[in-house]
Write a protein that holds these residues in place. Structure first.
Motif, PDB file in Angstrom:
ATOM      1  N   HIS B 203       8.547   8.708  -4.942  1.00  0.00           N
ATOM      2  CA  HIS B 203       8.107   7.373  -5.279  1.00  0.00           C
ATOM      3  C   HIS B 203       7.182   7.053  -4.183  1.00  0.00           C
ATOM      4  CE1 HIS B 203      11.655   6.667  -2.573  1.00  0.00           C
ATOM      5  NE2 HIS B 203      10.715   5.802  -2.315  1.00  0.00           N
ATOM      6  N   ALA B 204       7.401   7.280  -3.002  1.00  0.00           N
ATOM      7  CA  ALA B 204       6.272   6.888  -1.914  1.00  0.00           C
ATOM      8  C   ALA B 204       5.056   7.747  -1.973  1.00  0.00           C
ATOM      9  CB  ALA B 204       7.027   7.442  -0.588  1.00  0.00           C
ATOM     10  N   LEU B 205       5.166   9.058  -2.358  1.00  0.00           N
ATOM     11  CA  LEU B 205       4.043   9.974  -2.549  1.00  0.00           C
ATOM     12  C   LEU B 205       2.891   9.167  -3.519  1.00  0.00           C
ATOM     13  CD1 LEU B 205       2.672  12.168  -1.326  1.00  0.00           C
ATOM     14  CD2 LEU B 205       3.673  13.520  -3.298  1.00  0.00           C
ATOM     15  N   LEU B 206       3.785   8.705  -4.688  1.00  0.00           N
ATOM     16  CA  LEU B 206       2.904   8.305  -5.832  1.00  0.00           C
ATOM     17  C   LEU B 206       2.291   6.901  -5.315  1.00  0.00           C
ATOM     18  CD1 LEU B 206       5.289   8.777  -8.739  1.00  0.00           C
ATOM     19  CD2 LEU B 206       3.273  10.035  -8.340  1.00  0.00           C
ATOM     20  N   ALA B 207       2.859   5.947  -4.701  1.00  0.00           N
ATOM     21  CA  ALA B 207       2.470   4.668  -4.138  1.00  0.00           C
ATOM     22  C   ALA B 207       1.246   5.023  -3.302  1.00  0.00           C
ATOM     23  CB  ALA B 207       3.528   3.781  -3.462  1.00  0.00           C
ATOM     24  N   LEU B 208       1.431   5.885  -2.417  1.00  0.00           N
ATOM     25  CA  LEU B 208       0.694   6.336  -1.207  1.00  0.00           C
ATOM     26  C   LEU B 208      -0.785   7.004  -1.865  1.00  0.00           C
ATOM     27  CD1 LEU B 208       2.684   7.694   1.571  1.00  0.00           C
ATOM     28  CD2 LEU B 208       1.251   5.708   1.692  1.00  0.00           C
ATOM     29  N   ARG B 209      -0.565   7.667  -3.064  1.00  0.00           N
ATOM     30  CA  ARG B 209      -1.804   8.181  -3.668  1.00  0.00           C
ATOM     31  C   ARG B 209      -2.629   7.017  -4.256  1.00  0.00           C
ATOM     32  NH1 ARG B 209       1.293  12.441  -6.959  1.00  0.00           N
ATOM     33  NH2 ARG B 209       1.106  14.289  -5.601  1.00  0.00           N
ATOM     34  N   GLU B 210      -1.970   5.922  -4.628  1.00  0.00           N
ATOM     35  CA  GLU B 210      -2.865   4.798  -5.079  1.00  0.00           C
ATOM     36  C   GLU B 210      -3.381   3.914  -4.025  1.00  0.00           C
ATOM     37  OE1 GLU B 210      -3.155   4.097  -8.505  1.00  0.00           O
ATOM     38  OE2 GLU B 210      -2.371   6.388  -8.538  1.00  0.00           O
ATOM     39  N   SER B 211      -2.971   4.174  -2.694  1.00  0.00           N
ATOM     40  CA  SER B 211      -3.290   3.277  -1.707  1.00  0.00           C
ATOM     41  C   SER B 211      -4.671   3.074  -1.579  1.00  0.00           C
ATOM     42  CB  SER B 211      -2.420   3.860  -0.469  1.00  0.00           C
ATOM     43  OG  SER B 211      -3.225   3.274   0.768  1.00  0.00           O
ATOM     44  N   LYS B 212      -5.147   1.903  -1.236  1.00  0.00           N
ATOM     45  CA  LYS B 212      -6.443   1.386  -1.007  1.00  0.00           C
ATOM     46  C   LYS B 212      -6.649   1.247   0.572  1.00  0.00           C
ATOM     47  CE  LYS B 212      -7.857   0.494  -5.171  1.00  0.00           C
ATOM     48  NZ  LYS B 212      -6.796   1.460  -5.850  1.00  0.00           N
ATOM     49  N   ILE B 213      -5.659   1.420   1.379  1.00  0.00           N
ATOM     50  CA  ILE B 213      -5.695   1.121   2.814  1.00  0.00           C
ATOM     51  C   ILE B 213      -6.766   2.016   3.433  1.00  0.00           C
ATOM     52  CG2 ILE B 213      -4.246   0.990   5.090  1.00  0.00           C
ATOM     53  CD1 ILE B 213      -2.111  -0.133   3.212  1.00  0.00           C
ATOM     54  N   GLN B 214      -7.674   1.352   4.216  1.00  0.00           N
ATOM     55  CA  GLN B 214      -8.615   2.187   5.049  1.00  0.00           C
ATOM     56  C   GLN B 214      -8.419   1.931   6.429  1.00  0.00           C
ATOM     57  OE1 GLN B 214     -11.220   4.156   3.867  1.00  0.00           O
ATOM     58  NE2 GLN B 214     -10.420   3.890   1.864  1.00  0.00           N
ATOM     59  N   ARG B 215      -7.838   0.963   6.909  1.00  0.00           N
ATOM     60  CA  ARG B 215      -7.889   0.511   8.329  1.00  0.00           C
ATOM     61  C   ARG B 215      -6.590  -0.051   8.603  1.00  0.00           C
ATOM     62  NH1 ARG B 215      -9.657  -5.318   9.706  1.00  0.00           N
ATOM     63  NH2 ARG B 215      -9.981  -5.102  11.993  1.00  0.00           N
ATOM     64  N   VAL B 216      -5.901   0.435   9.663  1.00  0.00           N
ATOM     65  CA  VAL B 216      -4.619   0.112  10.136  1.00  0.00           C
ATOM     66  C   VAL B 216      -4.847  -0.417  11.451  1.00  0.00           C
ATOM     67  CG1 VAL B 216      -2.348   0.777  10.806  1.00  0.00           C
ATOM     68  CG2 VAL B 216      -3.394   1.750   8.586  1.00  0.00           C
ATOM     69  N   VAL B 217      -4.194  -1.705  11.774  1.00  0.00           N
ATOM     70  CA  VAL B 217      -4.416  -2.221  13.237  1.00  0.00           C
ATOM     71  C   VAL B 217      -3.003  -2.190  13.987  1.00  0.00           C
ATOM     72  CG1 VAL B 217      -5.334  -3.844  14.472  1.00  0.00           C
ATOM     73  CG2 VAL B 217      -6.097  -3.528  12.251  1.00  0.00           C
ATOM     74  N   LEU B 218      -3.008  -1.297  15.099  1.00  0.00           N
ATOM     75  CA  LEU B 218      -1.879  -1.411  15.816  1.00  0.00           C
ATOM     76  C   LEU B 218      -1.744  -2.540  16.630  1.00  0.00           C
ATOM     77  CD1 LEU B 218      -0.023   0.737  14.781  1.00  0.00           C
ATOM     78  CD2 LEU B 218      -0.606   2.056  16.980  1.00  0.00           C
TER      79      LEU B 218
END
Lengths: 188, 480
Positions: B203-218
């Protein structure tokens, strides 16, 4: 040379032995070997019957090893309880697998894949320079090891060489005061 | 010297052995130790205890039907080598002196006082079941998640698989700069082709495949000198070709003169951070990026009209002492906002009290103890009760820290057993006898069949496909 040959014959026995002896490096293997056969007082004692670490000043031999006399190195582990356990390792073998072969409680959680610090050991300072220097990856992990010292290494990364004859390796003691000794557990 | 034969050509000569051996021949007296929790703390305590004392039998009691705690549900799927420890733990479960009782919740299915009538000692090793909150307005906004639960989501922890993870925006913000934060960032940014080969849940893999996230800020409240992640994780991140790690040069300028004065672990980490910040980065537009931002404390989670997060307001901080590792951040009164569609708080796990009768330190969030033996809040010892792992020393440290700490507890238990202060038993006992009929208890055989099923579901590309529903787990175990 001669001694070595007798020695390798003595460990070809299919059973594991404890042989009580005061000194590891100076005795005549043959006499011990014979003494075992004829004197029950020397207590040829399968390891499986010994839940106690009390007789670990003795020399343990395992029957199932394939040792070529020229390619073996004698080193001594000092376990978590402070007992000395002399062992014979093969050249090229790492300290973690050597310890496991002799049933020494050295944990290798990641199976020597450089992902944990559970096989953390201290190398006898005189021998530290004999070892191949550690890689960045090993150093990265050592940085996180509890009770880190300047002679710390990961057991799984130390490969036995001929120059390590007689080396002592000690395992970190489980200290009585985990917090009082100033150790600060680091973020995981 | 008197000696007795115990086996062909094998004699006992030591009087100490003689006493213990003959005693063990003529009586079946043994000590039973119950360990609550089957993560590394539980297993390492069991391992050391079984090694130290041949008269001990250990039962490991687990709330979930599956053993191994955070090794299964916490370690990132792309760190399979860390999970190798499962082999050692499984060997322990095969030992006749060690039994696994899964799907039993102490406190609900069985009470602590009930356990005490059947066990010489109880070791609490149930870890940290919660995480620290920011305590700021908007924290319950849709799209603002706990990193701990997100980790549970991609690792298939039954209670977290239903988490609402919306990855349809470009930017994700992670508050906190520890290894969990880095894990979350790495999972969000790693190309799914790589994750397909891990045991990440489908389920996580499927969601991550559709992910639009390009930038992560820590985002961290303090500076580069105080980051909590470790060098191994940072180095791993920097080696990933698909992810560009952005470090602002100016943030790291002040580090150069102080690197040499730092203690060993910190020194190498800061050196790597500093060196990386000096490199000129060629950010290709196609690359996903991870930004590390310092000296910002979140003050408000802003939401849109539907109650969904759309930005976070941060207060800019300064440090009390720039060059000290243990320093405090002070707000400057200057604010700035980062827009994002999803955000995580990753500021630490937290243990919670699960048993009312057990003392709990509500400030440090640990069970008060003396070398692993539980003490009452006034310092007096609690007979027969011990603790181990995160519940004992707080949710920090690598697996080796938990191992050392579990060994210490095991030694404390062993001390009390040899001093004969704890009850021993001479009849066999099965915990299942205490569990009401109809409640499905899970033993090692059940777990092995589930394990086999998971591995077979993984097919050729994945090491396993975890089953995420407890009902389904039970169904599989019943069918075998």
């Amino acid at each position: 040379m001669n001694t070595c040959r007798i020695f390798s014959r003595s460990i070809s026995y299919k059973r594991a032995f404890f042989i009580h002896t005061a000194s590891l490096y100076s005795y005549n293997f043959k006499s011990i070997h014979l003494a075992c056969q004829y004197s029950p007082q020397l207590s040829c004692f399968p390891i499986t019957y010994s839940p106690y670490r009390a007789i670990h000043t003795s020399f343990r031999l395992r029957g199932d090893e394939q040792l070529e006399f020229n390619e073996s190195v004698r080193v001594t582990f000092i376990d978590r309880d402070g007992n000395h356990v002399p062992v014979i390792g093969n050249i090229g073998e790492n300290l973690l697998s050597l310890a496991h072969r002799y049933d020494i409680e050295m944990e290798g959680a990641c199976d020597a894949s450089l992902a944990c610090t559970t096989c953390h050991v201290y190398i006898q300072p005189e021998f530290f320079s004999v070892l191949l220097p550690s890689t960045d990856e090993e150093e990265d992990l050592l940085d996180l090891a509890p009770f880190l010292e300047s002679n710390s290494r990961l057991g799984c990364q130390v490969l036995l060489t001929r120059d390590m004859q007689g080396m002592f390796i000690s395992l970190p003691r489980v200290t009585r005061n985990f917090y009082v000794d100033g150790h600060i557990p680091k973020a995981h | 010297m008197f000696s007795i034969p115990i086996f062909q050509n094998v004699y006992i000569t030591s009087s100490r052995f003689l006493v213990r051996y003959t005693r063990s021949l003529f009586s079946d007296n043994h000590y039973r130790v119950g360990i609550v929790g089957s993560g590394p703390a539980g297993f390492y305590t069991a391992q050391r205890l079984l090694k130290l004392n041949s008269n001990v039998r250990v039962d490991i009691i687990e709330r979930l039907p599956t053993p191994f705690g955070l090794v299964r549900y916490g370690v990132a799927p792309d760190h399979p080598e860390v999970k190798n420890v499962i082999t050692n733990f499984t060997n322990l479960l095969k030992d006749t002196r060690c039994r696994f009782y899964g799907n039993i919740s102490v406190g609900t299915d069985i009470s602590l006082s009930q356990l005490f009538t059947y066990y010489s000692a109880i070791v609490l090793a149930y870890g940290a079941d919660s995480d620290r909150k920011l305590e700021i307005p908007g924290e319950n906004a849709k799209g603002f998640l706990s990193a701990r639960r997100f980790v549970g989501w991609y690792n298939g922890l039954p209670e977290d698989v239903s988490l609402d993870v919306d990855l349809s925006s470009q930017t994700a913000v992670i508050i906190g700069q520890g290894n969990v934060a880095i894990d979350v960032a790495r999972i969000l940014l790693t190309p799914t082709e790589q994750l397909e080969k891990t045991d990440i849940c489908n389920h996580a893999l499927l969601a991550l495949r559709e992910s639009k996230i390009q930038r992560v800020v820590l985002v961290g409240r303090r500076g580069p000198l105080q980051v909590a992640f470790t060098i191994k994780e940072l180095r791993e991140l920097l080696k990933l070709k698909q992810i560009t790690t952005l470090l602002t040069k100016e943030d790291h300028d002040f580090l150069e003169p102080i690197i040499s004065t730092l203690p060993r672990g910190r020194k190498r980490l800061i050196e790597l951070l500093y060196k990386t910040s000096r490199q000129s980065l060629h950010t290709e537009t196609s690359n996903k990026c991870l930004e590390i931002s310092y000296l910002r404390s979140p003050t408000i989670i802003n939401t849109n009209t539907e109650g969904k997060i759309n930005s976070i307001t941060f207060e800019v901080n300064k440090l009390q002492d720039h060059n000290s590792i243990n320093t405090k951040a002070i707000g400057t009164g200057v604010y700035e906002t980062i827009e994002c569609g999803i955000a995580f708080r990753s500021i630490g796990y937290k243990s919670i009290p699960i048993l009312e009768s057990v003392p709990f330190d509500n400030i440090k969030h640990v069970i008060p103890n003396e070398r692993g033996k539980v003490t009452h809040l006034d310092g007096t010892l609690y007979k027969g009760l011990y603790c181990s792992g995160w519940i004992k020393r707080g949710p920090v440290g690598v697996i080796a820290s938990t191992m050392n700490d579990a060994y210490e507890t095991a030694e404390r238990v062993h001390e009390d057993l040899t001093a004969d202060t704890l009850q021993s038993f001479n009849t066999d006992f099965k915990l299942s006898d205490l569990i009401p009929e109809g409640h499905r208890m899970v033993n090692y055989t059940d777990w092995s069949s589930l394990d086999t099923e998971e591995v077979s579901r993984g097919g050729e590309s994945k090491p396993r496909e975890k089953i995420t529903s407890i009902q389904e787990m039970i169904r599989i175990m019943n069918n075998k």
